[in-house]
Each structure stands twice: as structure tokens, then as C-alpha cells.
Design a protein around this motif. Structure first.
Motif, PDB file in Angstrom:
ATOM      1  N   ALA A   1      -3.496   2.526   4.853  1.00  0.00           N
ATOM      2  CA  ALA A   1      -3.691   1.077   4.810  1.00  0.00           C
ATOM      3  C   ALA A   1      -2.380   0.348   5.043  1.00  0.00           C
ATOM      4  O   ALA A   1      -2.327  -0.676   5.738  1.00  0.00           O
ATOM      5  CB  ALA A   1      -4.281   0.675   3.457  1.00  0.00           C
ATOM      6  N   GLY A   2      -1.295   0.903   4.467  1.00  0.00           N
ATOM      7  CA  GLY A   2       0.001   0.256   4.587  1.00  0.00           C
ATOM      8  C   GLY A   2       0.661   0.439   5.928  1.00  0.00           C
ATOM      9  O   GLY A   2       1.377  -0.452   6.398  1.00  0.00           O
ATOM     10  N   LEU A   3       0.439   1.580   6.576  1.00  0.00           N
ATOM     11  CA  LEU A   3       1.139   1.887   7.831  1.00  0.00           C
ATOM     12  C   LEU A   3       0.283   1.681   9.074  1.00  0.00           C
ATOM     13  O   LEU A   3       0.816   1.429  10.155  1.00  0.00           O
ATOM     14  CB  LEU A   3       1.621   3.339   7.801  1.00  0.00           C
ATOM     15  CG  LEU A   3       2.696   3.662   6.765  1.00  0.00           C
ATOM     16  CD1 LEU A   3       2.882   5.161   6.652  1.00  0.00           C
ATOM     17  CD2 LEU A   3       4.005   2.987   7.127  1.00  0.00           C
TER      18      LEU A   3
ATOM     19  N   PHE B   1       0.820  -1.207   0.000  1.00  0.00           N
ATOM     20  CA  PHE B   1       0.000   0.000   0.000  1.00  0.00           C
ATOM     21  C   PHE B   1       0.858   1.263   0.000  1.00  0.00           C
ATOM     22  O   PHE B   1       0.542   2.247  -0.657  1.00  0.00           O
ATOM     23  CB  PHE B   1      -0.898   0.034   1.247  1.00  0.00           C
ATOM     24  CG  PHE B   1      -1.894  -1.073   1.316  1.00  0.00           C
ATOM     25  CD1 PHE B   1      -2.836  -1.241   0.326  1.00  0.00           C
ATOM     26  CD2 PHE B   1      -1.893  -1.955   2.379  1.00  0.00           C
ATOM     27  CE1 PHE B   1      -3.769  -2.255   0.391  1.00  0.00           C
ATOM     28  CE2 PHE B   1      -2.820  -2.972   2.463  1.00  0.00           C
ATOM     29  CZ  PHE B   1      -3.766  -3.131   1.467  1.00  0.00           C
ATOM     30  N   SER B   2       1.947   1.237   0.786  1.00  0.00           N
ATOM     31  CA  SER B   2       2.755   2.443   0.980  1.00  0.00           C
ATOM     32  C   SER B   2       3.285   3.004  -0.333  1.00  0.00           C
ATOM     33  O   SER B   2       3.268   4.215  -0.556  1.00  0.00           O
ATOM     34  CB  SER B   2       3.924   2.146   1.918  1.00  0.00           C
ATOM     35  OG  SER B   2       3.465   1.658   3.150  1.00  0.00           O
ATOM     36  N   GLY B   3       3.786   2.102  -1.192  1.00  0.00           N
ATOM     37  CA  GLY B   3       4.314   2.552  -2.473  1.00  0.00           C
ATOM     38  C   GLY B   3       3.267   3.248  -3.309  1.00  0.00           C
ATOM     39  O   GLY B   3       3.580   4.135  -4.120  1.00  0.00           O
TER      40      GLY B   3
ATOM     41  N   PHE C   1       9.219  -7.117   0.628  1.00  0.00           N
ATOM     42  CA  PHE C   1       8.827  -5.750   0.991  1.00  0.00           C
ATOM     43  C   PHE C   1       8.965  -4.822  -0.205  1.00  0.00           C
ATOM     44  O   PHE C   1       8.017  -4.105  -0.580  1.00  0.00           O
ATOM     45  CB  PHE C   1       9.694  -5.258   2.154  1.00  0.00           C
ATOM     46  CG  PHE C   1       9.338  -3.874   2.623  1.00  0.00           C
ATOM     47  CD1 PHE C   1       8.445  -3.689   3.662  1.00  0.00           C
ATOM     48  CD2 PHE C   1       9.894  -2.742   2.028  1.00  0.00           C
ATOM     49  CE1 PHE C   1       8.105  -2.409   4.096  1.00  0.00           C
ATOM     50  CE2 PHE C   1       9.570  -1.466   2.448  1.00  0.00           C
ATOM     51  CZ  PHE C   1       8.666  -1.295   3.494  1.00  0.00           C
ATOM     52  N   TRP C   2      10.149  -4.834  -0.848  1.00  0.00           N
ATOM     53  CA  TRP C   2      10.377  -3.887  -1.941  1.00  0.00           C
ATOM     54  C   TRP C   2       9.658  -4.295  -3.221  1.00  0.00           C
ATOM     55  O   TRP C   2       9.252  -3.444  -4.019  1.00  0.00           O
ATOM     56  CB  TRP C   2      11.876  -3.699  -2.179  1.00  0.00           C
ATOM     57  CG  TRP C   2      12.481  -2.903  -1.070  1.00  0.00           C
ATOM     58  CD1 TRP C   2      13.320  -3.343  -0.091  1.00  0.00           C
ATOM     59  CD2 TRP C   2      12.237  -1.517  -0.792  1.00  0.00           C
ATOM     60  NE1 TRP C   2      13.620  -2.323   0.783  1.00  0.00           N
ATOM     61  CE2 TRP C   2      12.982  -1.192   0.379  1.00  0.00           C
ATOM     62  CE3 TRP C   2      11.491  -0.522  -1.398  1.00  0.00           C
ATOM     63  CZ2 TRP C   2      12.972   0.086   0.926  1.00  0.00           C
ATOM     64  CZ3 TRP C   2      11.486   0.749  -0.848  1.00  0.00           C
ATOM     65  CH2 TRP C   2      12.222   1.046   0.297  1.00  0.00           C
ATOM     66  N   GLY C   3       9.456  -5.586  -3.407  1.00  0.00           N
ATOM     67  CA  GLY C   3       8.656  -6.035  -4.554  1.00  0.00           C
ATOM     68  C   GLY C   3       7.232  -5.537  -4.445  1.00  0.00           C
ATOM     69  O   GLY C   3       6.642  -5.048  -5.418  1.00  0.00           O
ATOM     70  N   MET C   4       6.668  -5.616  -3.237  1.00  0.00           N
ATOM     71  CA  MET C   4       5.321  -5.119  -3.012  1.00  0.00           C
ATOM     72  C   MET C   4       5.268  -3.596  -3.125  1.00  0.00           C
ATOM     73  O   MET C   4       4.294  -3.030  -3.612  1.00  0.00           O
ATOM     74  CB  MET C   4       4.817  -5.555  -1.642  1.00  0.00           C
ATOM     75  CG  MET C   4       4.567  -7.045  -1.487  1.00  0.00           C
ATOM     76  SD  MET C   4       3.327  -7.707  -2.652  1.00  0.00           S
ATOM     77  CE  MET C   4       4.399  -8.427  -3.893  1.00  0.00           C
ATOM     78  N   PHE C   5       6.334  -2.939  -2.676  1.00  0.00           N
ATOM     79  CA  PHE C   5       6.374  -1.475  -2.753  1.00  0.00           C
ATOM     80  C   PHE C   5       6.333  -1.003  -4.211  1.00  0.00           C
ATOM     81  O   PHE C   5       5.583  -0.097  -4.569  1.00  0.00           O
ATOM     82  CB  PHE C   5       7.635  -0.948  -2.063  1.00  0.00           C
ATOM     83  CG  PHE C   5       7.733   0.553  -2.043  1.00  0.00           C
ATOM     84  CD1 PHE C   5       7.173   1.281  -1.014  1.00  0.00           C
ATOM     85  CD2 PHE C   5       8.377   1.242  -3.069  1.00  0.00           C
ATOM     86  CE1 PHE C   5       7.251   2.670  -0.993  1.00  0.00           C
ATOM     87  CE2 PHE C   5       8.460   2.626  -3.062  1.00  0.00           C
ATOM     88  CZ  PHE C   5       7.894   3.340  -2.017  1.00  0.00           C
ATOM     89  N   ILE C   6       7.140  -1.625  -5.060  1.00  0.00           N
ATOM     90  CA  ILE C   6       7.182  -1.238  -6.480  1.00  0.00           C
ATOM     91  C   ILE C   6       5.850  -1.543  -7.160  1.00  0.00           C
ATOM     92  O   ILE C   6       5.348  -0.768  -7.980  1.00  0.00           O
ATOM     93  CB  ILE C   6       8.341  -1.956  -7.199  1.00  0.00           C
ATOM     94  CG1 ILE C   6       9.684  -1.522  -6.593  1.00  0.00           C
ATOM     95  CG2 ILE C   6       8.331  -1.643  -8.694  1.00  0.00           C
ATOM     96  CD1 ILE C   6      10.866  -2.356  -7.055  1.00  0.00           C
ATOM     97  N   PHE C   7       5.277  -2.692  -6.814  1.00  0.00           N
ATOM     98  CA  PHE C   7       3.959  -3.069  -7.339  1.00  0.00           C
ATOM     99  C   PHE C   7       2.933  -1.991  -6.980  1.00  0.00           C
ATOM    100  O   PHE C   7       2.142  -1.543  -7.821  1.00  0.00           O
ATOM    101  CB  PHE C   7       3.553  -4.416  -6.749  1.00  0.00           C
ATOM    102  CG  PHE C   7       2.143  -4.840  -7.047  1.00  0.00           C
ATOM    103  CD1 PHE C   7       1.800  -5.327  -8.292  1.00  0.00           C
ATOM    104  CD2 PHE C   7       1.160  -4.772  -6.070  1.00  0.00           C
ATOM    105  CE1 PHE C   7       0.487  -5.734  -8.574  1.00  0.00           C
ATOM    106  CE2 PHE C   7      -0.144  -5.167  -6.325  1.00  0.00           C
ATOM    107  CZ  PHE C   7      -0.469  -5.653  -7.585  1.00  0.00           C
ATOM    108  N   ALA C   8       2.959  -1.559  -5.719  1.00  0.00           N
ATOM    109  CA  ALA C   8       2.017  -0.538  -5.270  1.00  0.00           C
ATOM    110  C   ALA C   8       2.285   0.809  -5.927  1.00  0.00           C
ATOM    111  O   ALA C   8       1.355   1.567  -6.212  1.00  0.00           O
ATOM    112  CB  ALA C   8       2.085  -0.404  -3.751  1.00  0.00           C
TER     113      ALA C   8
END
Length: 525
Positions: free
Chosen positions: A405-407, A59-61, A110-117
Motif C-alpha cells: 500500500a505504501g510503495l 503504510f511502509s513503517g 514522511f518520518w512522522g507517518m512512518f513512526i505512526f505506521a
């Protein structure tokens, strides 16, 4: 009437459905990821808080994608942002698939999900203002149709996860790769299309003019969440100074906004909407990110997927009915949001006590009805009340919702699960708790005062999977389920608070003559 005839551009219908497909790709990836949380916990030994943080990065990304995209989209055009989102969706797959050992898995996931987001946020920086511009007379209706793609993607992703995970037991990497299919489709649908400009951009509004209604007040909400995000990132290299670093960056960003907007105070109403949308992100998307894990734990993994499909199908169907509700039931967007908050609160309270699959269908069905209209209707309110902001105010709102949502939502539910399950097990049997508790405590919002020990992921998985459970293992499983129920109960306080805010907004609008769409040159609160 059709989207083609109601839009202001001849290709309005194609652009609407291209945006639909883009958000559908995000929904597919989101649902599959939610269904493989247990795979990650088992394979890499993650705690609930760690899984919540990984899900939170998903979500954060988004915040960075939608805010940065919303700031520049009126200046560089929609096409360039679509190309950037496509690239990021592909890159995120390769990064995520790099997770292979307990030592490297957390960072890769973590970073894979961040880039996706980030890719998803960039696409919404395109789709939300684009649809609001294309359909100025029915924003609530068409933004709800656009966002019907989210639950549609979740249905498709859940069905795929059910078949590939529960039935075929395929590797989680193969399951997650499926979101690349709708990714390719939205790229094809956007290629070669001409995009209209927002009303603000058409009138030549400058970036400063678009940003002024947000001002310092609106920036406070976004910058606080960004401070939490950067503080969380800083823990990896400077744990003792992480909070200071996070708040320092947030403070610098706030000062920057103040200078850019020439110290504009901003709209009080917009500030209230931003705070409320932070709650929307926490209760809707944060809960969605955990609900398969919770229901799969209370019942079976397969039943958890059935329930997720059920709630997503309800949302998909109802999002085509927003115009009917507005015109036939005479509910303004604020009235609709108030009713939905009450229904969502009731649904989560019922869900906290569900004991049978049938009761779960009812409770989560009620919750699904409640959460259906939150996100797109909030965007429509921004479009109706602040057309002079172009894509800026709408994109910042989307960023706040996803960042929350992410935090707050995802990690908060993970923390709640750890805390409540640990407390339940400690109360049931202190010796068993000492054996099964996680090595490191979980905290919420980086506050040491919230430290609580959850249950070790690997040991918990072994207890769940034992065909003939020992009394100790059964005690652990029971405590874990109590943690899930208590987490849902705590979650219900968010829509309860939202209902109070929407009631006050309803009173406010009645006092000024009722809710209505304003013209771009009007000054609003």
C-alpha cells in the motif's frame, strides 16, 4: 454466543476489544491524514507524487512493525510490544508536528507517518495472532470483527475532519492529534491483562520451525518490497545508486532468510497468498488513502468526506456478518474473497465515471462491499492453513499488504493522477500545460522510463479556489478531474487480477477435497 464464551481464555472478550481499540486508533489517524492531504499540498506546494509518498510512509513503517513484532512476539510476549507501540504513537505526533516550512515539511511528515505506521504494525503483530489464538473455531468471524475497528476509526476520523477542517477551519495539527485519544484508551484496556500463547508457541515450536513454511518463496515477496523501500530512502543521499542500494539490501535479507530456514523453499500456496495480499494492500488501503482527495476534487471537500464516511460505515457493518455469510451463504473464505474481488472491480469501474453525488454513493458503496472482507479474511486463511507458523506467517502477510500500500498503492495512485492529469491538460492545451506542469517529473517504482509531469500543487490549488475561473483555469481543473477518473479506472485492474487468482485457488481447494482448517501437525502445501 458471545466472544467471552467462544474464546479459549476468560479475558478473551476484553483482549478482543482492546485490539479493536488499538486498530481504531490507526483508523482515526489514517482518515484524518487523508482529509488533510489538500492542506499539505496547499501549504507546502507538494505534487501528487510527493503526497502519495508521504501517505505511503504511513503504510511502509507498518511493515517493519508487524514483521519484526511477529518474529519476536511469541518469544517476548504481547505486553512489551503494546508498550512499544504506545511510545511510538506518542513520538510520531511530535515528529509530524515539526513540519513548518516547505523546506522541512516533507521529511517531518514522511518520518512522522512512518513512526505512526510502525506503531500500528506492532499492534497488529499483537492483535492478529492474539485473536486467531483466542478464537480458533471462528477465526474468519472474529478477525473480521477485530478489523471492523479500522472502518470505525475512519468514520470517526472523517467526521472529526469534517467538523474541524471544513466547518471550523482548525489547523491540521490539532486535527491529527485526535488519534491520541483512542491511543490512551487501548493502553488502559491492555494494562494488567494475561495473554495466551499461540498454539505453535504452546507446543514449543522454534523460530526456525515457524519460519520454514514462509521460506525463500515467501521471503522473495517481502524482500522485493523492502528493496523498493530502501531504494526510495537511498534517493535522499545517493540518487544515482539508490536502486542498487535498495536491491542490495533486499538481496542480503533474502539470503539471511534462506540461511535461517536452512534453505527451505517454502509453501507455494503461501507464496501465492502473499502476492495476492500485496494486491489487497494496494487496492484497499492505497485507494482509501487517496479516495477523499479524489472525491473531494470531483465534487466538494465536504461531499468527499460524506462519501468516505459512507463507505467506511458499510465496511464496519458488514465485518460483523462474516460468520453469517460463511454459514448461510455457504461461502468458504476463498469463495468470499472471489466474490468480493468481482464486486470491487465493478465498483471502481462505476466510480471512474461518476458524475453526480448520488451516482458516487452507489458506485463507491459497491466498491466498499467488495473490499470489506479482503484483509481480515486473508489473515484467517493463513491462521486456518498454517497454524504451525504462530504469528510469523500472519505478520509477514500483514507487512506485505501495508508495504505494498505504501510503495505501490498510494504512490501508484499519486503517480497515476499526475500522469493522467498532465496528459489530459497537454492534450487540451499545450501552452497551459507548459505553464502549470510541475517542475520535477513523477516516476513509479523508481523507473525512469515511467517519468511523467503532473501539475504544480500551488498553481492547481489557485485554479481550483478561484471564484470566477478564467478559461485557462477551468481547463486545468477539468484536466485534473479527468486524471482522477482515469486513475480509478486503472485501479480496477487490481481486483480483476485478484479475482482470477482466487478462482484458481478455489479450483485448487476443490481438487484436494475442499477448504478446511488444518491441525498444527499436518503438512500442507
Amino acid at each position: 454466543m458471545s466472544a467471552k464464551s467462544e474464546g479459549i481464555a476468560p479475558n478473551a472478550s476484553r483482549l478482543l476489544w482492546a485490539g479493536f481499540m488499538a486498530i481504531l486508533a490507526a483508523g482515526v489517524g489514517f482518515a484524518i491524514r487523508g482529509g488533510i492531504f489538500d492542506n499539505w499540498g496547499k501549504e507546502f506546494g507538494f505534487t501528487g507524487a510527493q503526497l502519495g509518498a508521504i501517505g505511503g510512509a504511513g503504510f511502509s513503517g507498518f511493515c517493519f512493525g508487524i514483521i519484526l513484532g511477529g518474529v519476536i512476539v511469541d518469544k517476548i510476549g504481547y505486553g512489551k510490544l503494546v508498550a512499544l507501540a504506545l511510545l511510538c504513537h506518542v513520538v510520531s505526533a511530535f515528529v509530524t508536528f515539526g513540519a513548518s516550512t516547505p523546506e522541512n515539511a516533507y521529511n517531518y511528515l514522511f518520518w512522522g507517518m512512518f513512526i505512526f505506521a510502525y506503531a500500528n504494525g506492532t499492534l497488529e503483530a499483537v492483535a492478529n495472532p492474539l485473536v486467531a489464538t483466542l478464537f480458533p473455531h471462528k477465526r474468519t468471524h472474529y478477525l473480521n470483527i477485530l478489523h471492523a475497528s479500522w472502518p470505525a476509526g475512519m468514520v470517526l476520523g472523517s467526521v472529526a475532519g469534517w467538523v474541524l477542517d471544513d466547518k471550523m477551519a482548525l489547523n491540521w495539527k490539532l486535527q491529527l492529534a485526535l488519534y491520541l485519544v483512542p491511543t490512551a484508551l487501548y493502553a488502559i484496556m491492555f494494562i494488567g491483562q494475561k495473554f495466551p500463547k499461540s498454539e505453535a508457541a504452546e507446543k514449543g515450536a522454534s523460530f526456525v520451525q515457524m519460519f520454514k513454511p514462509v521460506g525463500i518463496l515467501g521471503a522473495v515477496v517481502a524482500c522485493y518490497l523492502l528493496a523498493l523501500f530502501f531504494g526510495d530512502i537511498a534517493k535522499a543521499f545517493s540518487p544515482d545508486n539508490a536502486k542498487v542500494i535498495g536491491y542490495g539490501i533486499g538481496g542480503v535479507l533474502l539470503i539471511t532468510v534462506a540461511v535461517i530456514t536452512k534453505f527451505s523453499f517454502g509453501s507455494i500456496l503461501l507464496f501465492v497468498l502473499y502476492v495476492t495480499h500485496a494486491m489487497v494492500g494496494a487496492v484497499e488501503l492505497g485507494t482509501d488513502g487517496w479516495i477523499q482527495n479524489i472525491t473531494g476534487n470531483l465534487f466538494t471537500s465536504e461531499q468527499g468526506k460524506y462519501l468516505f464516511i459512507w463507505t467506511s460505515a458499510i465496511m464496519f457493518s458488514l465485518r460483523f456478518c462474516a460468520h453469517w455469510i460463511e454459514t448461510k451463504l455457504k461461502l468458504s473464505p476463498i469463495g468470499l474473497l472471489l466474490v468480493c474481488s468481482v464486486i470491487a472491480c465493478i465498483g471502481l469501474n462505476l466510480a471512474s465515471g461518476m458524475q453526480t453525488f448520488g451516482m458516487a454513493m452507489v458506485a463507491l458503496g459497491i466498491y466498499a462491499i467488495g473490499k470489506t472482507f479482503f484483509w481480515p479474511t486473508m489473515l484467517a486463511v493463513i491462521g486456518d492453513r498454517y497454524p504451525q507458523t504462530g504469528a510469523v506467517a500472519m505478520s509477514i502477510m500483514g507487512g506485505i499488504g501495508m508495504l505494498s500500500a505504501g510503495l505501490i498503492g498510494g504512490p501508484g495512485l499519486g503517480y497515476g493522477k499526475d500522469r493522467f492529469a498532465g496528459e489530459a491538460l497537454q492534450k487540451a492545451d499545450a501552452a497551459i500545460y507548459a505553464e502549470y506542469k510541475a517542475e520535477k517529473p513523477s516516476t513509479f517504482l523508481n523507473l525512469e522510463s515511467t517519468a511523467a509531469f503532473g501539475l504544480d500543487g500551488k498553481k492547481l490549488a489557485e485554479a481550483k479556489e478561484a471564484k470566477e475561473k478564467t478559461p485557462a483555469q477551468q481547463t486545468v481543473v477539468d484536466a485534473d478531474q479527468k486524471g482522477d477518473r482515469a486513475t480509478l479506472k486503472a485501479d480496477s485492474f487490481i481486483p480483476m487480477t485478484m479475482a482470477g487468482i482466487y478462482l484458481l485457488l478455489l479450483i485448487y481447494f476443490k481438487a484436494i477435497g475442499g477448504y478446511r482448517t488444518v491441525k498444527i501437525d499436518e503438512q500442507v502445501a
